[in-house]
Design a protein around this motif. Structure first.
Motif, PDB file in Angstrom:
ATOM      1  N   GLU A  65      -0.434  -6.046  -8.559  1.00 53.49           N
ATOM      2  CA  GLU A  65      -0.325  -7.496  -8.376  1.00 53.49           C
ATOM      3  C   GLU A  65      -0.955  -7.971  -7.084  1.00 53.49           C
ATOM      4  O   GLU A  65      -1.139  -9.170  -6.877  1.00 53.49           O
ATOM      5  CB  GLU A  65       1.159  -7.888  -8.372  1.00 53.49           C
ATOM      6  N   GLY A  66      -1.257  -7.030  -6.190  1.00 48.56           N
ATOM      7  CA  GLY A  66      -1.802  -7.401  -4.899  1.00 48.56           C
ATOM      8  C   GLY A  66      -2.477  -6.235  -4.220  1.00 48.56           C
ATOM      9  O   GLY A  66      -2.556  -5.127  -4.760  1.00 48.56           O
ATOM     10  N   ALA A  67      -2.979  -6.491  -2.999  1.00 47.13           N
ATOM     11  CA  ALA A  67      -3.755  -5.522  -2.222  1.00 47.13           C
ATOM     12  C   ALA A  67      -5.007  -5.126  -3.010  1.00 47.13           C
ATOM     13  O   ALA A  67      -5.497  -5.892  -3.837  1.00 47.13           O
ATOM     14  CB  ALA A  67      -2.909  -4.316  -1.835  1.00 47.13           C
ATOM     15  N   PHE A  68      -5.512  -3.899  -2.792  1.00 47.72           N
ATOM     16  CA  PHE A  68      -6.628  -3.433  -3.628  1.00 47.72           C
ATOM     17  C   PHE A  68      -6.489  -1.950  -3.947  1.00 47.72           C
ATOM     18  O   PHE A  68      -7.389  -1.151  -3.735  1.00 47.72           O
ATOM     19  CB  PHE A  68      -8.006  -3.740  -3.005  1.00 47.72           C
ATOM     20  N   TYR A  69      -5.275  -1.627  -4.475  1.00 48.55           N
ATOM     21  CA  TYR A  69      -4.968  -0.262  -4.862  1.00 48.55           C
ATOM     22  C   TYR A  69      -4.323  -0.222  -6.243  1.00 48.55           C
ATOM     23  O   TYR A  69      -3.529  -1.101  -6.586  1.00 48.55           O
ATOM     24  CB  TYR A  69      -3.992   0.385  -3.872  1.00 48.55           C
ATOM     25  N   ALA A  70      -4.667   0.819  -6.986  1.00 46.75           N
ATOM     26  CA  ALA A  70      -3.946   1.142  -8.217  1.00 46.75           C
ATOM     27  C   ALA A  70      -3.281   2.494  -8.000  1.00 46.75           C
ATOM     28  O   ALA A  70      -3.917   3.437  -7.499  1.00 46.75           O
ATOM     29  CB  ALA A  70      -4.904   1.198  -9.401  1.00 46.75           C
ATOM     30  N   PHE A  71      -2.013   2.574  -8.362  1.00 44.37           N
ATOM     31  CA  PHE A  71      -1.237   3.801  -8.169  1.00 44.37           C
ATOM     32  C   PHE A  71      -0.927   4.359  -9.550  1.00 44.37           C
ATOM     33  O   PHE A  71      -0.140   3.778 -10.300  1.00 44.37           O
ATOM     34  CB  PHE A  71       0.033   3.475  -7.391  1.00 44.37           C
ATOM     35  N   VAL A  72      -1.555   5.474  -9.863  1.00 44.41           N
ATOM     36  CA  VAL A  72      -1.645   5.920 -11.259  1.00 44.41           C
ATOM     37  C   VAL A  72      -0.988   7.292 -11.425  1.00 44.41           C
ATOM     38  O   VAL A  72      -1.386   8.262 -10.760  1.00 44.41           O
ATOM     39  CB  VAL A  72      -3.117   6.012 -11.701  1.00 44.41           C
ATOM     40  N   PRO A  73      -0.001   7.422 -12.329  1.00 43.82           N
ATOM     41  CA  PRO A  73       0.574   8.736 -12.615  1.00 43.82           C
ATOM     42  C   PRO A  73      -0.378   9.527 -13.519  1.00 43.82           C
ATOM     43  O   PRO A  73      -0.663   9.126 -14.635  1.00 43.82           O
ATOM     44  CB  PRO A  73       1.883   8.396 -13.331  1.00 43.82           C
TER      45      PRO A  73
ATOM     46  N   ASN B 133       0.883  -1.170   0.000  1.00 40.06           N
ATOM     47  CA  ASN B 133       0.000   0.000   0.000  1.00 40.06           C
ATOM     48  C   ASN B 133       0.918   1.217   0.000  1.00 40.06           C
ATOM     49  O   ASN B 133       1.722   1.363   0.935  1.00 40.06           O
ATOM     50  CB  ASN B 133      -0.853  -0.016   1.271  1.00 40.06           C
ATOM     51  N   PRO B 134       0.920   2.054  -1.048  1.00 38.00           N
ATOM     52  CA  PRO B 134      -0.173   2.302  -1.992  1.00 38.00           C
ATOM     53  C   PRO B 134      -0.009   1.706  -3.394  1.00 38.00           C
ATOM     54  O   PRO B 134      -0.898   1.870  -4.213  1.00 38.00           O
ATOM     55  CB  PRO B 134      -0.122   3.827  -2.118  1.00 38.00           C
ATOM     56  N   THR B 135       1.098   1.044  -3.696  1.00 36.54           N
ATOM     57  CA  THR B 135       1.414   0.766  -5.099  1.00 36.54           C
ATOM     58  C   THR B 135       0.750  -0.481  -5.661  1.00 36.54           C
ATOM     59  O   THR B 135       0.643  -0.640  -6.870  1.00 36.54           O
ATOM     60  CB  THR B 135       2.934   0.622  -5.283  1.00 36.54           C
ATOM     61  N   GLY B 136       0.350  -1.414  -4.778  1.00 39.03           N
ATOM     62  CA  GLY B 136      -0.205  -2.677  -5.254  1.00 39.03           C
ATOM     63  C   GLY B 136       0.832  -3.660  -5.752  1.00 39.03           C
ATOM     64  O   GLY B 136       0.482  -4.707  -6.303  1.00 39.03           O
ATOM     65  N   THR B 137       2.108  -3.371  -5.546  1.00 43.10           N
ATOM     66  CA  THR B 137       3.162  -4.277  -6.006  1.00 43.10           C
ATOM     67  C   THR B 137       3.372  -5.416  -5.013  1.00 43.10           C
ATOM     68  O   THR B 137       3.144  -5.276  -3.812  1.00 43.10           O
ATOM     69  CB  THR B 137       4.497  -3.532  -6.186  1.00 43.10           C
TER      70      THR B 137
ATOM     71  N   TYR C 128      -2.746 -11.448  -7.121  1.00 39.14           N
ATOM     72  CA  TYR C 128      -3.330 -11.861  -8.402  1.00 39.14           C
ATOM     73  C   TYR C 128      -2.222 -12.238  -9.385  1.00 39.14           C
ATOM     74  O   TYR C 128      -1.516 -11.374  -9.897  1.00 39.14           O
ATOM     75  CB  TYR C 128      -4.174 -10.715  -8.981  1.00 39.14           C
ATOM     76  N   GLY C 129      -2.052 -13.552  -9.582  1.00 38.69           N
ATOM     77  CA  GLY C 129      -1.119 -14.023 -10.593  1.00 38.69           C
ATOM     78  C   GLY C 129       0.314 -14.173 -10.148  1.00 38.69           C
ATOM     79  O   GLY C 129       1.188 -14.496 -10.949  1.00 38.69           O
ATOM     80  N   THR C 130       0.590 -13.947  -8.880  1.00 36.50           N
ATOM     81  CA  THR C 130       1.939 -14.173  -8.358  1.00 36.50           C
ATOM     82  C   THR C 130       1.791 -14.751  -6.954  1.00 36.50           C
ATOM     83  O   THR C 130       0.741 -15.289  -6.621  1.00 36.50           O
ATOM     84  CB  THR C 130       2.771 -12.863  -8.374  1.00 36.50           C
ATOM     85  N   LYS C 131       2.827 -14.700  -6.115  1.00 33.62           N
ATOM     86  CA  LYS C 131       2.716 -15.316  -4.793  1.00 33.62           C
ATOM     87  C   LYS C 131       3.338 -14.432  -3.725  1.00 33.62           C
ATOM     88  O   LYS C 131       4.191 -13.579  -4.013  1.00 33.62           O
ATOM     89  CB  LYS C 131       3.386 -16.694  -4.786  1.00 33.62           C
ATOM     90  N   HIS C 132       2.909 -14.673  -2.510  1.00 32.97           N
ATOM     91  CA  HIS C 132       3.419 -13.928  -1.367  1.00 32.97           C
ATOM     92  C   HIS C 132       4.626 -14.631  -0.763  1.00 32.97           C
ATOM     93  O   HIS C 132       4.667 -15.860  -0.689  1.00 32.97           O
ATOM     94  CB  HIS C 132       2.328 -13.801  -0.301  1.00 32.97           C
ATOM     95  N   THR C 133       5.592 -13.833  -0.334  1.00 33.36           N
ATOM     96  CA  THR C 133       6.775 -14.360   0.347  1.00 33.36           C
ATOM     97  C   THR C 133       6.946 -13.635   1.675  1.00 33.36           C
ATOM     98  O   THR C 133       7.004 -12.402   1.713  1.00 33.36           O
ATOM     99  CB  THR C 133       8.044 -14.158  -0.501  1.00 33.36           C
ATOM    100  N   SER C 134       7.018 -14.379   2.758  1.00 33.86           N
ATOM    101  CA  SER C 134       7.226 -13.790   4.080  1.00 33.86           C
ATOM    102  C   SER C 134       8.711 -13.576   4.338  1.00 33.86           C
ATOM    103  O   SER C 134       9.529 -14.484   4.147  1.00 33.86           O
ATOM    104  CB  SER C 134       6.639 -14.697   5.166  1.00 33.86           C
TER     105      SER C 134
ATOM    106  N   VAL D 237      -0.104  -7.439   5.731  1.00 30.42           N
ATOM    107  CA  VAL D 237      -1.550  -7.472   5.960  1.00 30.42           C
ATOM    108  C   VAL D 237      -2.371  -7.800   4.709  1.00 30.42           C
ATOM    109  O   VAL D 237      -3.510  -8.242   4.819  1.00 30.42           O
ATOM    110  CB  VAL D 237      -2.065  -6.156   6.578  1.00 30.42           C
ATOM    111  N   TYR D 238      -1.792  -7.601   3.521  1.00 34.21           N
ATOM    112  CA  TYR D 238      -2.533  -7.871   2.281  1.00 34.21           C
ATOM    113  C   TYR D 238      -2.149  -9.211   1.650  1.00 34.21           C
ATOM    114  O   TYR D 238      -2.427  -9.446   0.470  1.00 34.21           O
ATOM    115  CB  TYR D 238      -2.289  -6.752   1.269  1.00 34.21           C
ATOM    116  N   GLU D 239      -1.528 -10.092   2.402  1.00 32.30           N
ATOM    117  CA  GLU D 239      -0.944 -11.304   1.836  1.00 32.30           C
ATOM    118  C   GLU D 239      -1.932 -12.175   1.064  1.00 32.30           C
ATOM    119  O   GLU D 239      -1.551 -12.895   0.145  1.00 32.30           O
ATOM    120  CB  GLU D 239      -0.292 -12.153   2.933  1.00 32.30           C
TER     121      GLU D 239
END
Length: 366
Positions: free
Chosen positions: A305-313, A166-170, A202-208, A196-198
């Motif tokens: 790729e994750g969370a629920f944010y889009a970070f848009v220029p 958060n905020p990038t969604g990466t 979408y389309g990739t995986k989480h790594t702790s 917290v957004y683990e």
């Protein structure tokens, strides 16, 4: 003129909340990271049962033993992390977990490595502890510049990681997480990993992060995963020496997380997990609707790729026009000095709201 402590004067109110609270009545809010789903029924029933059974008193400072046991099992089975229940503190949301960890670890003048842009609480909590934010740059795809980060490790006290971000969604790759953690630990830098957004990836995986080093504190919460933001249950897990010190700060600012919420969180972690997949699939559909719509309007940005944010220029002027049209987004400068040309869109709102927001934005930019 009233006398105010300098530590309070040195921080600002959250930019996210400011735009949400100033919204006009007919506005479409895409500002908050607030799931619009109701808390699943079995979780609510557990809370009601706890109330009916009179389980309304203090719990242990660290939290209910059975809840900490369930967190320990969850971290082992889902994240590959071995934390004894005594290495877990149940907190009032992830926000308190971050706060007590930074208070326990950071001395005045200590450098804390934080991405810019990054979540608003990290710098504020660092400032309150007397630390100094040292910003980490992102690449063109909004991922951490690993080499640049490694160059800053020497002499730093803390590295704060947030993936999904958060905020990038990466979502940072396993290779990136490993490189950052190993370099940090080699340099004597503790890693504070906010995960917290683990479950929303979408389309990739989480790594702790704690898979790759012992000097790591892990933060998580039920808030996003189970649509329990208002229940205020998070948790912090780490080395016993850190947890002992964090617990002292926790007991003086919080005593314990709300007992009713803890019983609800126990039901969340031990009950049916199908609700999580349902929410994740819906967030993905909303992401696709928002991102495709913004692409059709000419905006170009990395698909989250994750969370629920889009970070848009989109530039400060366009962002202002969008706000004036009644679509509430968060200007990028709320997240750091490097993001003034961006705006954060939260797609934790209905498809109908997203479609209506896109229609208003289209009128502004066409």
């Amino acid at each position: 003129m009233k006398k105010i402590a300098q530590r309070a004067l040195d921080i600002e109110m959250s930019g996210i909340r400011k735009f949400f609270q100033n919204a006009k009545p007919d506005s479409i809010s895409m500002a908050l990271g607030q799931p619009d789903f109701d808390t699943p029924e079995h979780i609510k029933k557990a809370a009601i049962q706890a109330i009916n059974e009179g389980k309304t008193g203090y719990t242990f400072n660290a939290g209910l033993p059975e809840l900490r046991e369930s967190i320990s099992k969850k971290l082992k089975s889902e994240n590959g992390l071995r934390y004894h229940p005594d290495q877990v503190i149940v907190t009032a949301g992830a926000g308190e977990a971050l706060f007590i960890a930074i208070q326990a670890l950071v001395n005045p003048g200590d450098r804390v490595l934080i991405t810019d842009p990054g979540f608003v609480s990290y710098e504020a909590c660092t400032t309150l502890a007397g630390g100094v934010m040292d910003p980490l740059s992102l690449d063109k795809n909004l991922h951490i510049d690993v080499n640049a980060a490694i160059e800053k490790m020497e002499g730093a006290r803390l590295l704060i990681l947030n993936s999904p971000c958060n905020p990038t969604g990466t979502v940072e790759s396993e290779e990136t997480i490993r490189a950052l953690v190993e370099s940090a630990n080699d340099a004597g830098v503790t890693v504070l990993s906010d995960e917290v957004y683990e479950h929303f990836i979408y389309g990739t995986k989480h790594t702790s992060a704690a898979q790759f080093g012992d000097d790591v504190l892990t933060v998580n919460a039920t808030s996003k995963t189970y649509a329990m933001t208002g229940w205020r249950i998070g948790y912090l897990a780490g080395h016993p020496e850190y947890i002992q010190q964090c617990l002292k700060i926790h007991q003086y600012c919080q005593t314990c997380a709300a007992s009713i919420s803890q019983y609800a969180a126990y039901a969340a972690l031990t009950g049916d997990q199908a609700c999580v997949s349902v929410m994740r699939d819906e967030y993905k559909a909303r992401r696709d609707l928002l991102c495709n719509g913004l692409y059709d309007l000419g905006f170009r940005f990395p698909i989250p790729e994750g969370a629920f944010y889009a970070f848009v220029p989109m530039g400060e002027e366009t962002t202002k026009k969008i706000l004036d049209s009644g679509v509430i987004v968060v200007p990028g400068d709320a997240f750091g000095k490097n993001a003034s040309e961006y705006a954060r869109f939260s797609y934790a709102t209905s498809r109908e709201n997203i479609a209506a927001a896109l229609e208003r934005i289209g009128k502004v930019v066409r």
